[in-house]
Design a protein around this motif. Structure first.
Motif, mmCIF file in Angstrom:
data_model
loop_
_atom_site.group_PDB
_atom_site.id
_atom_site.type_symbol
_atom_site.label_atom_id
_atom_site.label_comp_id
_atom_site.label_asym_id
_atom_site.label_seq_id
_atom_site.Cartn_x
_atom_site.Cartn_y
_atom_site.Cartn_z
ATOM 1 N N ALA A 192 0.809 -1.227 0.000
ATOM 2 C CA ALA A 192 0.000 0.000 0.000
ATOM 3 C C ALA A 192 0.840 1.273 0.000
ATOM 4 O O ALA A 192 0.426 2.295 -0.574
ATOM 5 N N GLU A 193 1.983 1.235 0.634
ATOM 6 C CA GLU A 193 2.769 2.442 0.925
ATOM 7 C C GLU A 193 2.964 3.386 -0.269
ATOM 8 O O GLU A 193 2.696 4.585 -0.152
ATOM 9 N N PRO A 194 3.424 2.928 -1.422
ATOM 10 C CA PRO A 194 3.677 3.873 -2.520
ATOM 11 C C PRO A 194 2.416 4.531 -3.089
ATOM 12 O O PRO A 194 2.505 5.485 -3.849
ATOM 13 N N PHE A 195 1.247 4.016 -2.708
ATOM 14 C CA PHE A 195 -0.003 4.516 -3.275
ATOM 15 C C PHE A 195 -0.850 5.285 -2.259
ATOM 16 O O PHE A 195 -1.971 5.664 -2.561
ATOM 17 N N ARG A 196 -0.312 5.538 -1.080
ATOM 18 C CA ARG A 196 -1.088 6.234 -0.030
ATOM 19 C C ARG A 196 -1.537 7.631 -0.466
ATOM 20 O O ARG A 196 -2.605 8.086 -0.079
ATOM 21 N N ASP A 197 -0.710 8.317 -1.252
ATOM 22 C CA ASP A 197 -1.044 9.675 -1.689
ATOM 23 C C ASP A 197 -1.445 9.730 -3.160
ATOM 24 O O ASP A 197 -1.392 10.789 -3.780
ATOM 25 N N ALA A 198 -1.857 8.593 -3.721
ATOM 26 C CA ALA A 198 -2.209 8.533 -5.143
ATOM 27 C C ALA A 198 -3.694 8.752 -5.389
ATOM 28 O O ALA A 198 -4.156 8.640 -6.527
ATOM 29 N N GLY A 214 -5.209 -12.627 -5.130
ATOM 30 C CA GLY A 214 -5.489 -11.203 -5.276
ATOM 31 C C GLY A 214 -6.651 -10.748 -4.416
ATOM 32 O O GLY A 214 -6.728 -9.589 -4.025
ATOM 33 N N PHE A 215 -7.597 -11.670 -4.107
ATOM 34 C CA PHE A 215 -8.682 -11.341 -3.187
ATOM 35 C C PHE A 215 -8.120 -11.096 -1.792
ATOM 36 O O PHE A 215 -8.474 -10.132 -1.121
ATOM 37 N N LEU A 216 -7.249 -11.991 -1.345
ATOM 38 C CA LEU A 216 -6.674 -11.856 -0.001
ATOM 39 C C LEU A 216 -5.835 -10.595 0.119
ATOM 40 O O LEU A 216 -6.015 -9.791 1.033
ATOM 41 N N LEU A 217 -4.902 -10.441 -0.804
ATOM 42 C CA LEU A 217 -3.998 -9.286 -0.758
ATOM 43 C C LEU A 217 -4.742 -7.987 -1.034
ATOM 44 O O LEU A 217 -4.551 -6.986 -0.344
ATOM 45 N N GLY A 218 -5.575 -7.992 -2.064
ATOM 46 C CA GLY A 218 -6.289 -6.776 -2.438
ATOM 47 C C GLY A 218 -7.254 -6.311 -1.371
ATOM 48 O O GLY A 218 -7.343 -5.118 -1.073
ATOM 49 N N GLY A 219 -7.989 -7.247 -0.769
ATOM 50 C CA GLY A 219 -8.904 -6.874 0.306
ATOM 51 C C GLY A 219 -8.165 -6.267 1.488
ATOM 52 O O GLY A 219 -8.602 -5.272 2.064
ATOM 53 N N ALA A 220 -7.029 -6.861 1.831
ATOM 54 C CA ALA A 220 -6.234 -6.338 2.956
ATOM 55 C C ALA A 220 -5.646 -4.967 2.632
ATOM 56 O O ALA A 220 -5.635 -4.073 3.487
ATOM 57 N N VAL A 221 -5.169 -4.766 1.406
ATOM 58 C CA VAL A 221 -4.624 -3.465 1.017
ATOM 59 C C VAL A 221 -5.739 -2.419 0.984
ATOM 60 O O VAL A 221 -5.527 -1.270 1.391
ATOM 61 N N ALA A 222 -6.930 -2.805 0.540
ATOM 62 C CA ALA A 222 -8.061 -1.869 0.561
ATOM 63 C C ALA A 222 -8.332 -1.395 1.992
ATOM 64 O O ALA A 222 -8.524 -0.194 2.225
ATOM 65 N N LEU A 223 -8.334 -2.321 2.942
ATOM 66 C CA LEU A 223 -8.514 -1.929 4.346
ATOM 67 C C LEU A 223 -7.395 -1.006 4.808
ATOM 68 O O LEU A 223 -7.643 -0.009 5.493
ATOM 69 N N GLU A 224 -6.168 -1.331 4.429
ATOM 70 C CA GLU A 224 -5.009 -0.510 4.814
ATOM 71 C C GLU A 224 -5.138 0.914 4.278
ATOM 72 O O GLU A 224 -4.755 1.880 4.938
ATOM 73 N N LEU A 225 -5.680 1.058 3.064
ATOM 74 C CA LEU A 225 -5.834 2.380 2.442
ATOM 75 C C LEU A 225 -7.163 3.048 2.805
ATOM 76 O O LEU A 225 -7.384 4.207 2.445
ATOM 77 N N GLY A 226 -8.050 2.314 3.462
ATOM 78 C CA GLY A 226 -9.346 2.891 3.846
ATOM 79 C C GLY A 226 -10.301 3.068 2.685
ATOM 80 O O GLY A 226 -11.111 3.999 2.682
#
Length: 173
Positions: A37-43, A55-67
Protein backbone atom coordinates in the motif's frame (compact mmCIF):
# COMPACT_ATOMS: atom_id res chain seq x y z
CA UNK A 1 12.79 -5.86 5.87
CA UNK A 2 9.77 -6.89 3.76
CA UNK A 3 12.02 -8.38 1.09
CA UNK A 4 13.83 -10.56 3.64
CA UNK A 5 10.52 -11.55 5.22
CA UNK A 6 9.14 -12.74 1.86
CA UNK A 7 12.31 -14.59 0.93
CA UNK A 8 12.33 -16.32 4.32
CA UNK A 9 8.78 -17.64 3.78
CA UNK A 10 9.05 -18.41 0.05
CA UNK A 11 9.54 -21.96 -1.13
CA UNK A 12 9.25 -24.12 -4.22
CA UNK A 13 6.94 -27.12 -3.91
CA UNK A 14 6.91 -29.63 -6.75
CA UNK A 15 8.19 -26.92 -9.10
CA UNK A 16 5.54 -24.39 -8.09
CA UNK A 17 6.09 -21.14 -6.18
CA UNK A 18 4.50 -21.23 -2.73
CA UNK A 19 3.75 -17.86 -1.14
CA UNK A 20 0.97 -19.17 1.13
CA UNK A 21 3.18 -19.16 4.28
CA UNK A 22 3.09 -15.33 4.17
CA UNK A 23 -0.69 -15.40 4.77
CA UNK A 24 -0.36 -17.80 7.71
CA UNK A 25 1.97 -15.49 9.65
CA UNK A 26 -0.06 -12.51 10.91
CA UNK A 27 2.92 -10.19 11.41
CA UNK A 28 4.38 -11.07 8.00
CA UNK A 29 1.00 -10.62 6.30
CA UNK A 30 0.53 -7.20 7.93
CA UNK A 31 4.02 -6.08 6.87
CA UNK A 32 3.46 -7.21 3.28
CA UNK A 33 0.11 -5.39 3.12
CA UNK A 34 1.69 -2.17 4.44
CA UNK A 35 4.53 -2.45 1.92
CA UNK A 36 2.14 -3.00 -0.99
CA UNK A 37 0.00 0.00 0.00
CA UNK A 38 2.77 2.44 0.92
CA UNK A 39 3.68 3.87 -2.52
CA UNK A 40 0.00 4.52 -3.27
CA UNK A 41 -1.09 6.23 -0.03
CA UNK A 42 -1.04 9.68 -1.69
CA UNK A 43 -2.21 8.53 -5.14
CA UNK A 44 -5.89 9.27 -4.52
CA UNK A 45 -6.85 5.58 -4.71
CA UNK A 46 -10.62 5.16 -4.28
CA UNK A 47 -10.80 1.38 -4.82
CA UNK A 48 -8.55 -1.65 -4.86
CA UNK A 49 -9.18 -4.60 -7.13
CA UNK A 50 -7.75 -8.08 -6.94
CA UNK A 51 -7.93 -11.17 -9.10
CA UNK A 52 -9.23 -14.42 -7.71
CA UNK A 53 -7.77 -15.99 -5.52
CA UNK A 54 -4.62 -14.62 -3.87
CA UNK A 55 -5.49 -11.20 -5.28
CA UNK A 56 -8.68 -11.34 -3.19
CA UNK A 57 -6.67 -11.86 0.00
CA UNK A 58 -4.00 -9.29 -0.76
CA UNK A 59 -6.29 -6.78 -2.44
CA UNK A 60 -8.90 -6.87 0.31
CA UNK A 61 -6.23 -6.34 2.96
CA UNK A 62 -4.62 -3.46 1.02
CA UNK A 63 -8.06 -1.87 0.56
CA UNK A 64 -8.51 -1.93 4.35
CA UNK A 65 -5.01 -0.51 4.81
CA UNK A 66 -5.83 2.38 2.44
CA UNK A 67 -9.35 2.89 3.85
CA UNK A 68 -11.10 2.22 0.53
CA UNK A 69 -13.40 -0.43 -0.89
CA UNK A 70 -12.54 -3.60 -2.79
CA UNK A 71 -13.67 -4.61 -6.30
CA UNK A 72 -13.38 -8.32 -7.02
CA UNK A 73 -12.22 -9.67 -10.38
CA UNK A 74 -13.38 -13.26 -10.83
CA UNK A 75 -12.33 -15.91 -13.27
CA UNK A 76 -14.94 -17.62 -15.50
CA UNK A 77 -16.48 -20.02 -12.98
CA UNK A 78 -18.20 -19.05 -9.78
CA UNK A 79 -21.25 -17.05 -8.81
CA UNK A 80 -21.15 -13.34 -9.45
CA UNK A 81 -24.55 -11.60 -9.48
CA UNK A 82 -25.54 -8.67 -11.64
CA UNK A 83 -24.30 -7.17 -14.87
CA UNK A 84 -20.66 -7.91 -15.55
CA UNK A 85 -17.82 -6.56 -17.64
CA UNK A 86 -15.68 -9.33 -19.15
CA UNK A 87 -12.30 -9.64 -20.81
CA UNK A 88 -10.43 -12.63 -22.15
CA UNK A 89 -6.74 -12.53 -21.33
CA UNK A 90 -3.84 -13.23 -23.62
CA UNK A 91 -2.15 -16.56 -22.81
CA UNK A 92 -0.59 -16.81 -19.36
CA UNK A 93 2.72 -18.48 -18.50
CA UNK A 94 1.12 -21.92 -19.04
CA UNK A 95 -0.48 -20.88 -22.34
CA UNK A 96 -3.98 -20.65 -20.84
CA UNK A 97 -6.44 -17.87 -21.56
CA UNK A 98 -8.81 -16.77 -18.81
CA UNK A 99 -12.10 -14.91 -18.89
CA UNK A 100 -12.01 -12.25 -16.18
CA UNK A 101 -15.24 -10.72 -14.87
CA UNK A 102 -16.01 -7.68 -12.77
CA UNK A 103 -19.43 -6.44 -11.69
CA UNK A 104 -20.28 -3.32 -13.66
CA UNK A 105 -21.43 -1.65 -10.44
CA UNK A 106 -18.10 -2.32 -8.66
CA UNK A 107 -16.48 0.87 -9.99
CA UNK A 108 -17.76 4.30 -10.96
CA UNK A 109 -16.69 7.08 -13.28
CA UNK A 110 -13.70 8.82 -11.78
CA UNK A 111 -12.60 5.98 -9.49
CA UNK A 112 -8.83 5.67 -9.12
CA UNK A 113 -8.03 1.99 -8.87
CA UNK A 114 -5.05 0.03 -7.58
CA UNK A 115 -4.66 -3.57 -8.76
CA UNK A 116 -3.09 -5.88 -6.17
CA UNK A 117 -1.94 -9.43 -6.87
CA UNK A 118 0.69 -11.90 -5.79
CA UNK A 119 2.67 -12.38 -9.00
CA UNK A 120 2.81 -10.72 -12.39
CA UNK A 121 4.55 -12.80 -15.04
CA UNK A 122 3.21 -12.25 -18.55
CA UNK A 123 0.97 -9.33 -17.58
CA UNK A 124 -1.98 -10.86 -19.41
CA UNK A 125 -4.34 -10.70 -16.44
CA UNK A 126 -3.16 -7.27 -15.28
CA UNK A 127 -3.67 -5.81 -18.76
CA UNK A 128 -7.15 -7.35 -18.96
CA UNK A 129 -8.00 -5.80 -15.57
CA UNK A 130 -6.73 -2.44 -16.82
CA UNK A 131 -9.22 -2.75 -19.71
CA UNK A 132 -12.07 -3.70 -17.33
CA UNK A 133 -11.29 -0.71 -15.11
CA UNK A 134 -11.23 1.62 -18.12
CA UNK A 135 -14.52 0.24 -19.45
CA UNK A 136 -16.08 0.95 -16.05
CA UNK A 137 -15.06 4.61 -16.46
CA UNK A 138 -12.32 4.41 -13.86
CA UNK A 139 -8.55 4.83 -14.05
CA UNK A 140 -5.92 2.25 -13.12
CA UNK A 141 -3.34 4.22 -11.12
CA UNK A 142 -1.00 1.31 -10.58
CA UNK A 143 -0.34 -2.27 -9.74
CA UNK A 144 1.21 -3.64 -6.53
CA UNK A 145 2.50 -7.22 -6.45
CA UNK A 146 4.65 -9.48 -4.36
CA UNK A 147 6.73 -10.74 -7.32
CA UNK A 148 7.46 -9.04 -10.66
CA UNK A 149 8.55 -11.23 -13.55
CA UNK A 150 7.38 -8.96 -16.39
CA UNK A 151 9.21 -8.36 -19.59
CA UNK A 152 10.16 -4.63 -19.71
CA UNK A 153 8.07 -4.10 -22.86
CA UNK A 154 4.94 -5.36 -21.08
CA UNK A 155 5.79 -3.41 -17.92
CA UNK A 156 5.72 -0.15 -19.89
CA UNK A 157 2.19 -0.99 -21.14
CA UNK A 158 0.94 -1.63 -17.62
CA UNK A 159 1.93 1.67 -16.06
CA UNK A 160 3.11 2.22 -12.51
CA UNK A 161 4.20 -1.07 -10.97
CA UNK A 162 5.38 -1.62 -7.41
CA UNK A 163 6.82 -5.05 -6.63
CA UNK A 164 8.25 -6.27 -3.35
CA UNK A 165 10.51 -8.77 -5.14
CA UNK A 166 11.78 -9.39 -8.65
CA UNK A 167 11.57 -13.01 -9.80
CA UNK A 168 15.39 -12.97 -10.07
CA UNK A 169 15.54 -12.43 -6.29
CA UNK A 170 13.97 -15.85 -5.66
CA UNK A 171 16.04 -18.96 -5.00
CA UNK A 172 16.47 -21.49 -7.80
CA UNK A 173 13.65 -24.00 -8.21
Amino acid sequence: MTRALLLDRFRWVDGHADLWPVFRDGAAFAEVVRALAEPFRDAGVTAVCGIESRGFLLGGAVALELGVGFAAVRKAAGLFPGEKLTRETDPDYRGFRHVLRMQRSALSDGDRVLLVDDWVETGSQALAVRDLVTEAGAELVGCAVLVDQLDPAVRSRLGRLHALLAADDLPEC
